[in-house]
Design a protein around this motif. Structure first.
Motif, PDB file in Angstrom:
ATOM      1  N   TRP A   1       0.116  -8.662   6.219  1.00 20.17           N
ATOM      2  CA  TRP A   1       1.363  -8.130   5.668  1.00 20.17           C
ATOM      3  C   TRP A   1       1.535  -8.581   4.224  1.00 20.17           C
ATOM      4  CZ3 TRP A   1       4.623  -4.574   7.266  1.00 20.17           C
ATOM      5  CH2 TRP A   1       5.884  -4.490   6.672  1.00 20.17           C
ATOM      6  N   ARG A   2       2.157  -7.753   3.427  1.00 17.73           N
ATOM      7  CA  ARG A   2       2.533  -8.126   2.060  1.00 17.73           C
ATOM      8  C   ARG A   2       3.660  -7.220   1.602  1.00 17.73           C
ATOM      9  NH1 ARG A   2      -2.482  -5.996  -1.678  1.00 17.73           N
ATOM     10  NH2 ARG A   2      -2.170  -3.777  -1.347  1.00 17.73           N
ATOM     11  N   ASP A   3       4.372  -7.626   0.576  1.00 26.13           N
ATOM     12  CA  ASP A   3       5.432  -6.800   0.010  1.00 26.13           C
ATOM     13  C   ASP A   3       4.807  -5.592  -0.701  1.00 26.13           C
ATOM     14  OD1 ASP A   3       7.417  -8.549   0.857  1.00 26.13           O
ATOM     15  OD2 ASP A   3       7.382  -9.692  -1.007  1.00 26.13           O
ATOM     16  N   GLY A   4       5.590  -4.530  -0.834  1.00 26.87           N
ATOM     17  CA  GLY A   4       5.100  -3.338  -1.532  1.00 26.87           C
ATOM     18  C   GLY A   4       4.145  -2.565  -0.656  1.00 26.87           C
ATOM     19  N   ASP A   5       3.208  -1.855  -1.299  1.00 27.82           N
ATOM     20  CA  ASP A   5       2.214  -1.076  -0.563  1.00 27.82           C
ATOM     21  C   ASP A   5       1.371  -2.011   0.295  1.00 27.82           C
ATOM     22  OD1 ASP A   5       3.011   1.313  -1.784  1.00 27.82           O
ATOM     23  OD2 ASP A   5       1.615   1.035  -3.445  1.00 27.82           O
ATOM     24  N   LEU A   6       1.177  -1.622   1.557  1.00 29.46           N
ATOM     25  CA  LEU A   6       0.426  -2.480   2.473  1.00 29.46           C
ATOM     26  C   LEU A   6      -1.078  -2.366   2.270  1.00 29.46           C
ATOM     27  CD1 LEU A   6       2.578  -2.093   5.681  1.00 29.46           C
ATOM     28  CD2 LEU A   6       2.569  -3.954   4.012  1.00 29.46           C
ATOM     29  N   LEU A   7      -1.555  -1.270   1.717  1.00 27.74           N
ATOM     30  CA  LEU A   7      -2.976  -1.134   1.370  1.00 27.74           C
ATOM     31  C   LEU A   7      -3.122  -0.986  -0.111  1.00 27.74           C
ATOM     32  CD1 LEU A   7      -4.688   1.126   4.038  1.00 27.74           C
ATOM     33  CD2 LEU A   7      -4.656  -1.323   3.868  1.00 27.74           C
TER      34      LEU A   7
END
Length: 180
Positions: A174-180
């Motif tokens: 997981w991360r903020d913003g676009d995931l890919l």
């Protein structure tokens, strides 16, 4: 003559980071968010400068991410923040940049991955990057999050990508913003 160098984010001074951010903002016509920028930090950057003027001509980075496939955690070198200044595109700088980033991936990661724009995809596939053929998603705060609007990631090196079973999902962190 152009000069290529690689450096960790910690080894770039504020002026170099600001120049890279400006290059990315220009290359993406202002559609490069703070989250996109954050995704490219904390790893190894490749920078191409004009030797005569010192101007930044191209930038890209590899940031470490985690992915899970068939119960195995993979150390993924995720390529981020790739741009070549408009007036020097299609002169080989993208290939020079990617050569340096691929070297980092091959020596420090189990697998490389990236999400390509339609304009950028031929650069990557021409270098051997392959499109993931199986399902993919991300781990979110509440469990697995499907990514139906995302194109499958491109993977590198091809042998590592082919060693993965497309019958099983590739699950990114997981991360903020676009995931890919």
């Amino acid at each position: 003559m152009n000069v290529l160098r690689t450096a960790h984010t910690a080894d770039l001074d504020p002026a170099e980071l600001a120049a890279a951010r400006r290059l990315l903002d220009d290359a993406f016509d202002g559609d490069f968010s703070d989250a996109d920028w954050a995704h490219g930090l904390g790893g190894v950057h490749a920078l191409v400068h004009d030797d005569a003027t010192g101007a930044l001509l191209a930038h890209g980075s590899v940031a470490q991410r985690r992915a899970v496939h068939r119960g195995r955690t993979l150390r993924v070198g995720y390529v981020e923040a790739v741009a070549v200044r408009a007036d020097v595109r299609r002169t080989g700088l993208g290939g020079q940049l990617m050569g340096a980033l691929e070297r980092v991936i091959e020596r420090a990661h189990d697998l490389g991955a990236l999400s390509a724009s339609a304009d950028g995809e031929p650069l990557y596939t021409g270098r051997g990057w392959v499109r993931w053929a199986g399902p993919f998603a991300a781990y979110g705060p509440d469990g697995v999050v499907a990514l139906p609007d995302e194109d499958p990631p491109l993977l590198f090196p091809p042998a590592a990508a082919r060693a993965l079973d497309p019958g099983h999902p590739l699950l990114f962190d997981w991360r903020d913003g676009d995931l890919l």
